[in-house]
Design a protein around this motif. Structure first.
Motif, PDB file in Angstrom:
ATOM      1  N   MET A   1     -35.661 -30.482  -6.431  1.00 45.52           N
ATOM      2  CA  MET A   1     -34.523 -30.433  -7.356  1.00 45.52           C
ATOM      3  C   MET A   1     -33.581 -31.591  -7.042  1.00 45.52           C
ATOM      4  SD  MET A   1     -31.881 -27.317  -8.069  1.00 45.52           S
ATOM      5  CE  MET A   1     -33.235 -26.200  -8.365  1.00 45.52           C
ATOM      6  N   LEU A   2     -33.137 -32.284  -8.071  1.00 42.68           N
ATOM      7  CA  LEU A   2     -32.245 -33.424  -7.887  1.00 42.68           C
ATOM      8  C   LEU A   2     -30.827 -32.982  -7.542  1.00 42.68           C
ATOM      9  CD1 LEU A   2     -31.863 -36.548  -8.300  1.00 42.68           C
ATOM     10  CD2 LEU A   2     -31.057 -35.981 -10.588  1.00 42.68           C
ATOM     11  N   ILE A   3     -30.245 -33.615  -6.551  1.00 38.54           N
ATOM     12  CA  ILE A   3     -28.839 -33.388  -6.239  1.00 38.54           C
ATOM     13  C   ILE A   3     -28.015 -34.317  -7.119  1.00 38.54           C
ATOM     14  CG2 ILE A   3     -27.095 -33.517  -4.425  1.00 38.54           C
ATOM     15  CD1 ILE A   3     -29.352 -33.066  -2.413  1.00 38.54           C
ATOM     16  N   ILE A   4     -26.962 -33.785  -7.754  1.00 39.09           N
ATOM     17  CA  ILE A   4     -26.152 -34.591  -8.665  1.00 39.09           C
ATOM     18  C   ILE A   4     -25.627 -35.819  -7.930  1.00 39.09           C
ATOM     19  CG2 ILE A   4     -23.955 -34.649  -9.897  1.00 39.09           C
ATOM     20  CD1 ILE A   4     -24.509 -31.982 -10.998  1.00 39.09           C
ATOM     21  N   THR A 165     -37.478 -29.304 -12.757  1.00 34.64           N
ATOM     22  CA  THR A 165     -37.159 -27.932 -12.392  1.00 34.64           C
ATOM     23  C   THR A 165     -36.200 -27.413 -13.459  1.00 34.64           C
ATOM     24  OG1 THR A 165     -35.420 -28.792 -10.949  1.00 34.64           O
ATOM     25  CG2 THR A 165     -37.525 -28.228  -9.914  1.00 34.64           C
ATOM     26  N   TYR A 166     -36.028 -26.102 -13.530  1.00 32.95           N
ATOM     27  CA  TYR A 166     -35.073 -25.604 -14.516  1.00 32.95           C
ATOM     28  C   TYR A 166     -34.504 -24.258 -14.100  1.00 32.95           C
ATOM     29  CZ  TYR A 166     -38.191 -22.123 -16.869  1.00 32.95           C
ATOM     30  OH  TYR A 166     -38.985 -21.035 -17.182  1.00 32.95           O
ATOM     31  N   ASP A 167     -33.317 -23.973 -14.635  1.00 34.34           N
ATOM     32  CA  ASP A 167     -32.748 -22.634 -14.541  1.00 34.34           C
ATOM     33  C   ASP A 167     -32.253 -22.259 -15.924  1.00 34.34           C
ATOM     34  OD1 ASP A 167     -29.621 -23.022 -14.684  1.00 34.34           O
ATOM     35  OD2 ASP A 167     -30.341 -24.558 -13.297  1.00 34.34           O
ATOM     36  N   ALA A 168     -32.105 -20.988 -16.180  1.00 37.65           N
ATOM     37  CA  ALA A 168     -31.735 -20.550 -17.525  1.00 37.65           C
ATOM     38  C   ALA A 168     -30.943 -19.256 -17.488  1.00 37.65           C
ATOM     39  CB  ALA A 168     -32.986 -20.364 -18.387  1.00 37.65           C
ATOM     40  N   VAL A 169     -29.990 -19.167 -18.392  1.00 37.82           N
ATOM     41  CA  VAL A 169     -29.314 -17.915 -18.715  1.00 37.82           C
ATOM     42  C   VAL A 169     -29.666 -17.618 -20.170  1.00 37.82           C
ATOM     43  CG1 VAL A 169     -27.117 -16.714 -18.962  1.00 37.82           C
ATOM     44  CG2 VAL A 169     -27.429 -18.394 -17.126  1.00 37.82           C
ATOM     45  N   VAL A 170     -30.252 -16.450 -20.412  1.00 36.17           N
ATOM     46  CA  VAL A 170     -30.674 -16.065 -21.759  1.00 36.17           C
ATOM     47  C   VAL A 170     -29.905 -14.820 -22.158  1.00 36.17           C
ATOM     48  CG1 VAL A 170     -32.608 -15.428 -23.235  1.00 36.17           C
ATOM     49  CG2 VAL A 170     -32.963 -17.039 -21.351  1.00 36.17           C
ATOM     50  N   ARG A 171     -29.232 -14.898 -23.306  1.00 39.10           N
ATOM     51  CA  ARG A 171     -28.385 -13.803 -23.791  1.00 39.10           C
ATOM     52  C   ARG A 171     -29.063 -13.184 -25.016  1.00 39.10           C
ATOM     53  NH1 ARG A 171     -23.723 -15.168 -20.892  1.00 39.10           N
ATOM     54  NH2 ARG A 171     -23.712 -17.366 -20.285  1.00 39.10           N
ATOM     55  N   VAL A 172     -29.277 -11.872 -24.957  1.00 39.21           N
ATOM     56  CA  VAL A 172     -30.058 -11.184 -25.990  1.00 39.21           C
ATOM     57  C   VAL A 172     -29.313  -9.946 -26.481  1.00 39.21           C
ATOM     58  CG1 VAL A 172     -32.238 -11.991 -25.010  1.00 39.21           C
ATOM     59  CG2 VAL A 172     -31.293  -9.797 -24.269  1.00 39.21           C
ATOM     60  N   PRO A 173     -29.682  -9.425 -27.667  1.00 40.37           N
ATOM     61  CA  PRO A 173     -29.063  -8.187 -28.166  1.00 40.37           C
ATOM     62  C   PRO A 173     -29.460  -6.977 -27.328  1.00 40.37           C
ATOM     63  CG  PRO A 173     -30.145  -9.427 -29.938  1.00 40.37           C
ATOM     64  CD  PRO A 173     -30.594 -10.032 -28.655  1.00 40.37           C
ATOM     65  N   ASN A 191     -25.738  -5.808 -20.237  1.00 41.35           N
ATOM     66  CA  ASN A 191     -24.945  -6.780 -20.994  1.00 41.35           C
ATOM     67  C   ASN A 191     -25.813  -7.761 -21.777  1.00 41.35           C
ATOM     68  OD1 ASN A 191     -22.453  -5.775 -19.993  1.00 41.35           O
ATOM     69  ND2 ASN A 191     -22.758  -6.922 -18.085  1.00 41.35           N
ATOM     70  N   GLY A 192     -27.131  -7.570 -21.701  1.00 45.50           N
ATOM     71  CA  GLY A 192     -28.037  -8.468 -22.406  1.00 45.50           C
ATOM     72  C   GLY A 192     -28.094  -9.867 -21.824  1.00 45.50           C
ATOM     73  N   VAL A 193     -27.940  -9.988 -20.501  1.00 44.68           N
ATOM     74  CA  VAL A 193     -27.954 -11.298 -19.848  1.00 44.68           C
ATOM     75  C   VAL A 193     -29.099 -11.340 -18.830  1.00 44.68           C
ATOM     76  CG1 VAL A 193     -26.671 -12.934 -18.420  1.00 44.68           C
ATOM     77  CG2 VAL A 193     -25.474 -11.560 -20.141  1.00 44.68           C
ATOM     78  N   TYR A 194     -29.953 -12.354 -18.947  1.00 47.29           N
ATOM     79  CA  TYR A 194     -31.094 -12.514 -18.046  1.00 47.29           C
ATOM     80  C   TYR A 194     -31.069 -13.922 -17.462  1.00 47.29           C
ATOM     81  CZ  TYR A 194     -32.843  -8.147 -19.913  1.00 47.29           C
ATOM     82  OH  TYR A 194     -32.973  -6.825 -20.258  1.00 47.29           O
ATOM     83  N   ARG A 195     -31.346 -14.021 -16.158  1.00 44.97           N
ATOM     84  CA  ARG A 195     -31.264 -15.300 -15.456  1.00 44.97           C
ATOM     85  C   ARG A 195     -32.615 -15.638 -14.808  1.00 44.97           C
ATOM     86  NH1 ARG A 195     -26.386 -12.633 -14.501  1.00 44.97           N
ATOM     87  NH2 ARG A 195     -24.539 -13.789 -15.253  1.00 44.97           N
ATOM     88  N   PHE A 196     -32.937 -16.925 -14.824  1.00 43.00           N
ATOM     89  CA  PHE A 196     -34.232 -17.382 -14.313  1.00 43.00           C
ATOM     90  C   PHE A 196     -34.065 -18.708 -13.576  1.00 43.00           C
ATOM     91  CE2 PHE A 196     -34.740 -14.969 -18.198  1.00 43.00           C
ATOM     92  CZ  PHE A 196     -35.660 -14.004 -17.831  1.00 43.00           C
ATOM     93  N   ASP A 197     -35.019 -18.974 -12.671  1.00 43.59           N
ATOM     94  CA  ASP A 197     -34.941 -20.193 -11.866  1.00 43.59           C
ATOM     95  C   ASP A 197     -36.359 -20.641 -11.503  1.00 43.59           C
ATOM     96  OD1 ASP A 197     -34.020 -22.286 -10.347  1.00 43.59           O
ATOM     97  OD2 ASP A 197     -33.428 -21.077  -8.635  1.00 43.59           O
ATOM     98  N   MET A 198     -36.742 -21.842 -11.920  1.00 41.63           N
ATOM     99  CA  MET A 198     -38.024 -22.430 -11.543  1.00 41.63           C
ATOM    100  C   MET A 198     -37.752 -23.572 -10.563  1.00 41.63           C
ATOM    101  SD  MET A 198     -41.198 -23.072 -11.314  1.00 41.63           S
ATOM    102  CE  MET A 198     -41.968 -21.851 -12.370  1.00 41.63           C
ATOM    103  N   LYS A 199     -38.143 -23.368  -9.314  1.00 36.12           N
ATOM    104  CA  LYS A 199     -37.837 -24.331  -8.257  1.00 36.12           C
ATOM    105  C   LYS A 199     -38.894 -25.417  -8.124  1.00 36.12           C
ATOM    106  CE  LYS A 199     -35.146 -21.002  -5.537  1.00 36.12           C
ATOM    107  NZ  LYS A 199     -33.856 -21.592  -5.957  1.00 36.12           N
TER     108      LYS A 199
END
Length: 607
Positions: A1-4, A165-173, A191-199
């Motif tokens: 993962m890249l450091i800013i 690499t990626y991370d995500a917050v997915v908001r659903v009904p 709350n319909g919030v799901y979080r993911f992380d691909m390292k």
């Protein structure tokens, strides 16, 4: 993962005609997604923070990203929220979409943030109404980004040669569950919030999302199955050998490096048998035969965890490095778990499909009959065929037969280990193979026709054709049945899927209707629960205009959207003047339920 703020130098250079990305100057290294799913409007709204890795100390004046049908609301610097100037340049080739050029505040800007909305017709996204699901209660969303459709829902450098690499917050009904091709984070389902992380760095086409009414059942500590609640138990039973497959694969080519291997059985509109999204294989329900007879597809998707996901083709011209290796590996897993006879039958079935497509391509485009293909004037999806799969696998089988399995396995394991989480071109692979397998043996290189396998259309004469006593019997049975109509030669209670397929494929082009009626009454083929056998039977019935099977045929075309079945069935119906009208009528009803990837293919067939 890249450091800013970090400068990353890449030694590997490549050119990909299917991305607008200025990859010689800067590359994307990490994507942070924040997406809200709107099932009523069939759109995603949200943002993507794109972290950048520069290729030289000079940095870059701008970054070019791939988009298609995205409405760009703003582009900002995530560090301070300030606006960045950008331009959209639509390409004349529709499949390429539009280049998003973002002008950077300074040549080494660490990241940019794109806020956007997807289009309801985005090619990677299929929005299903409740009526198209099993329970009929909740809507469903599935993504399919291969080959270059990630750009229809994520602004990115949409090339297999770019790993992120990626991370995500997915908001659903409420009532909707989201899953992705990544590790699960801290979810808030209430709350319909799901979080993911691909390292691990992966190409954008492997970023995948499904959302709907989804349940889960574990198979082992690292394997499990997601599906709609009414399907999950059946799916878990069908895929009970997932853990055994991982163990068998690890014995062949080393440790599984993705932590978990889960699968999700999607609604029937999913266009492929499976998609190898890391950590979460997407699978079609047509694999649920009820007898675990079609799990070779799961072995194939698992094999991608090494070939394709771990070591990825740098461009779509190099696609055979993905699918050829995977098909070879799949059959090694099948042999280890289900025996040499089954693996050999699958080799022969694959060779038959390959020969059929090579003949078909003779009147279309010979470029598609090569392993390395010049796709500069094509949507890479147009080149999809059995060539990269089975021609590629048979090339590797030739190498195995020449060098011996032990030496070839050592070579492949070294190849995967030394290039893990990297990309590969055909030329780079051939150079690695010459040094690590052939050594200085130029005579062997020429004897095995390496250049012909890679660069010539068709199938070289040194292809290895396995011998199968099982198929000798099924082909004799097909000949005897066609001649006399005697069902005594048909071993309906003992034949496996491969034997049934060979029997049906070995019947002559024309078969008397009375014989087809007798065979159907004896074996119940029109109502077969095994999708592969049903498909093969329907192909026989179409070319012979056997109308008693047509109601089942229409039902099959209406209830599943797997392109492997749809394409040849519609082609056969359109080629038969007596079924052409039926093809058009059925497609008119079925089209809305197919994935855009399938309709793009079938639209060209059913004009």
């Amino acid at each position: 993962m890249l450091i800013i703020g970090c400068l990353t130098m890449f030694a590997f250079s490549f050119s990909d005609v299917h991305t607008f990305g200025n990859v010689d100057q800067v590359r994307t290294s990490h994507l942070s997604l924040d997406l809200t799913l709107d099932f009523e409007r069939k759109i995603m709204k949200g943002s993507c923070v794109v972290k950048l890795a520069y290729q030289s100390k000079q940095g870059a004046p701008h970054v070019d990203l791939d988009t298609r049908l995205l409405t760009i609301e703003s582009v900002t610097d995530p560090a301070d929220g300030s606006a960045l100037k950008y331009e959209l340049h639509k390409d004349a080739r529709d499949y390429m979409g539009a280049k998003l050029r973002i002008f950077l505040k300074n040549p080494k800007t660490p990241a940019v943030k794109v806020t956007y909305v997807t289009d309801p017709s985005a090619g990677a996204l299929q929005w299903l109404d409740p009526a198209q699901t099993t329970s009929k209660k909740k809507p469903f969303l599935l993504t399919q980004s291969q080959a270059i459709l990630a750009r229809t829902w994520i602004p990115c450098m949409d090339s297999p040669g770019i790993r992120v690499t990626y991370d995500a917050v997915v908001r659903v009904p409420k009532g909707i569950t989201a899953v992705m091709s990544a590790a699960h984070g801290k979810h808030e389902p209430e709350n319909g919030v799901y979080r993911f992380d691909m390292k691990h760095p992966i190409p954008p086409y492997l970023i995948a999302l499904a959302a709907g009414e989804i349940a889960f059942k574990a198979i082992s500590d690292r394997c499990g199955v997601y599906a709609e609640p009414a399907v999950v138990e059946k799916a878990a039973w069908e895929f009970a050998d997932m853990e055994k497959m991982v163990v068998a694969a690890e014995k062949l080519y080393g440790k599984y490096r993705w932590d978990r291997w889960d699968a999700i059985v999607l609604p029937p509109s999913f266009p492929f048998g499976g998609m190898e999204n890391p950590m979460l294989t997407f699978a079609t329900p047509t694999l649920l035969a009820g007898d675990r007879s079609l799990v070779n597809v799961m072995a194939h998707e698992l094999a991608h965890s090494w070939s394709g996901n771990l070591v990825t083709n740098a461009t779509w011209s190099d696609f055979w490095l993905n699918e050829g290796f995977t098909t070879y590996f799949e059959r090694r897993i099948v042999e280890a778990l289900y025996g040499k006879d089954t693996a050999e039958m699958q080799w022969l079935l694959g060779q038959r499909d390959l020969q059929h497509e090579i003949v078909e391509m003779a009147g279309i485009d010979q470029e598609f009959a090569k392993l390395y293909q010049d796709l500069s004037k094509h949507d890479p999806d147009a080149a999809f065929s059995s060539v990269p799969y089975d021609k590629g696998a048979n090339f590797l089988l030739v190498l195995e037969q020449h060098f011996g399995r032990a030496k070839f396995d050592t070579f492949l394991k070294t190849y995967f280990d030394q290039h893990a989480f990297q990309t590969m071109t055909t030329d780079k692979f051939l150079d690695f193979m010459r040094k690590n397998l052939f050594g200085d043996d130029q005579a062997a290189w020429e004897k095995l026709q390496i250049d012909a396998w890679i660069n010539d259309p068709g199938i070289p004469k040194n292809i290895v054709i396995p011998k199968s006593q099982n198929f000798e019997k099924t082909r004799a049975a097909a000949k005897a049945f066609a001649a006399k109509g005697d069902t005594g030669v048909v071993k309906k209670d003992s034949w496996n899927t491969e034997e049934w397929l060979d029997f049906l494929n070995s019947l002559p082009e024309k078969v008397d209707h009375d014989r087809l009626k007798t065979l159907d009454a004896f074996a119940g083929l029109t109502n077969a629960g095994n999708a592969e056998i049903l498909f093969a039977w329907q192909m026989v019935c179409i070319r012979n205009t056997y109308e008693p099977a047509f109601a089942s045929l229409q039902d099959f075309l209406l209830r599943q959207g797997r392109r492997k079945f749809l394409k040849p069935l519609y082609q056969a119906m359109m080629a038969n003047p007596k079924t052409e009208a039926m093809a058009k009528e059925v497609y008119k009803k079925a089209r809305a339920g197919y994935h855009p990837i399938s309709t793009a293919t079938i639209d060209a067939i059913v004009k």
